[in-house]
Design a protein around this motif. Structure first.
Motif, mmCIF file in Angstrom:
data_model
loop_
_atom_site.group_PDB
_atom_site.id
_atom_site.type_symbol
_atom_site.label_atom_id
_atom_site.label_comp_id
_atom_site.label_asym_id
_atom_site.label_seq_id
_atom_site.Cartn_x
_atom_site.Cartn_y
_atom_site.Cartn_z
ATOM 1 N N ASN A 33 59.739 24.782 27.554
ATOM 2 C CA ASN A 33 58.439 24.410 27.141
ATOM 3 C C ASN A 33 57.896 25.399 26.050
ATOM 4 O O ASN A 33 57.022 26.399 26.371
ATOM 5 C CB ASN A 33 57.531 24.380 28.415
ATOM 6 C CG ASN A 33 56.170 24.076 28.102
ATOM 7 O OD1 ASN A 33 55.781 23.610 26.836
ATOM 8 N ND2 ASN A 33 55.203 23.987 28.983
ATOM 9 N N VAL A 34 58.169 25.306 24.642
ATOM 10 C CA VAL A 34 58.156 26.448 24.099
ATOM 11 C C VAL A 34 56.480 26.368 23.591
ATOM 12 O O VAL A 34 55.980 27.368 23.436
ATOM 13 C CB VAL A 34 58.954 25.898 22.359
ATOM 14 C CG1 VAL A 34 58.437 27.002 21.507
ATOM 15 C CG2 VAL A 34 60.215 26.015 22.846
ATOM 16 N N SER A 35 55.984 25.455 23.571
ATOM 17 C CA SER A 35 54.431 25.559 23.247
ATOM 18 C C SER A 35 53.551 25.496 24.108
ATOM 19 O O SER A 35 52.353 25.828 24.428
ATOM 20 C CB SER A 35 53.912 23.699 22.760
ATOM 21 O OG SER A 35 54.884 23.497 21.544
ATOM 22 N N ASN A 36 54.106 25.781 25.448
ATOM 23 C CA ASN A 36 53.352 26.235 26.599
ATOM 24 C C ASN A 36 52.417 25.202 27.117
ATOM 25 O O ASN A 36 51.275 25.465 27.548
ATOM 26 C CB ASN A 36 52.867 27.577 26.781
ATOM 27 C CG ASN A 36 52.509 28.267 27.951
ATOM 28 O OD1 ASN A 36 53.398 28.020 28.917
ATOM 29 N ND2 ASN A 36 51.193 28.884 28.110
ATOM 30 N N THR A 37 52.643 23.991 26.875
ATOM 31 C CA THR A 37 51.654 22.739 27.350
ATOM 32 C C THR A 37 51.620 22.738 28.695
ATOM 33 O O THR A 37 52.513 22.924 29.519
ATOM 34 C CB THR A 37 52.138 21.540 26.812
ATOM 35 O OG1 THR A 37 51.485 20.214 27.089
ATOM 36 C CG2 THR A 37 53.603 21.198 27.322
ATOM 37 N N LYS A 38 50.518 22.471 29.167
ATOM 38 C CA LYS A 38 50.322 22.605 30.472
ATOM 39 C C LYS A 38 50.283 21.193 31.362
ATOM 40 O O LYS A 38 50.415 21.155 32.639
ATOM 41 C CB LYS A 38 48.661 22.737 31.013
ATOM 42 C CG LYS A 38 48.273 24.392 30.181
ATOM 43 C CD LYS A 38 49.082 25.203 31.038
ATOM 44 C CE LYS A 38 48.557 26.968 30.363
ATOM 45 N NZ LYS A 38 48.575 27.192 28.701
#
Length: 222
Positions: free
Chosen positions: A102-107
């Motif tokens: 999860n590179v974008s750190n989406t929740k």
């Protein structure tokens, strides 16, 4: 968008292990039906909003490792999926290792493997790298799933957004005869119809959880 599309074929892939195929929103890196997928080397996918690295319908996979990096938006109802298996006929077995980052750190959630319909066996290792965000090792939707590999997920902030090793919201059968490891606030198996281990073949199947974790969350189990 679809990077590679094949039907009734043997698909052999070689790459660098990072971003060998990149797709945009709702994209699929490799989409195959009634086929066999062989990864001759580690193979990399970069996906964005609601993207899928590998979509495999009635398709077996050989050994190998796929590395999926989610670089899309951190927005409501946006997820990323490493491999999506759909079964409408004979049972299907996955032997690929599936790594999702999860590179974008989406929740909203990262999914290692999504299994839909029929009977599905996972023999590969599944790892979701997504500290403090929602994640799933394997999700079942109308599929009876047996895990024989290692499923690994990290810590999460709270159990409202828990990392879950094997998950179904329905009555699908979930069986673990491998190893599931989840971090802080994680849940090993979430389902109504589950079993862990096999007294004959895999008596030492394990579920390991971190601080405040739950091994099995269920209404009915074995």
């Amino acid at each position: 968008s679809i990077g590679i599309l094949a039907k009734k074929a043997i698909v052999n892939l070689s790459g660098t292990g990072k971003d060998d195929i990149s797709v945009g929103k709702n994209g699929i890196g490799v989409a195959v039906e009634d086929s066999t997928v062989n990864l001759l080397t580690d193979y990399g996918f970069q996906i964005k909003d609601n993207g899928v690295g590998l979509y495999a319908k009635n398709t077996d996979t050989s050994t190998g490792t796929m590395n999926v990096r989610y670089t899309g938006a951190n927005a409501p109802s946006v997820v990323g999926t490493g491999a999506y298996f759909e079964m409408t006929g004979s049972p299907i077995t996955n032997k690929l290792n599936v790594n999702v980052e999860n590179v974008s750190n989406t929740k909203e959630g990262m999914i290692g493997i999504y299994a839909a319909g029929g009977t599905f066996t996972n023999e590969g290792n599944v790892k979701v790298t997504n500290t403090n965000t929602l994640g799933f090792g394997i999700i079942s939707s109308g599929a009876n799933v047996t895990n024989k590999g290692d499923i690994t997920l990290e810590d999460t902030l709270n159990q409202d957004k828990a990392n879950i090793g094997m998950y179904t919201a329905g009555s699908d059968s979930l069986k673990n005869i491998g190893k599931i490891t989840v971090g802080k606030n994680g849940i090993g198996i979430y389902g109504k119809n589950f079993s862990n281990g096999d007294a004959i073949s895999q008596p030492n199947s394990t579920i390991e959880v971190g601080e405040n974790g739950i091994g099995v969350y269920t209404e009915n189990g074995n």
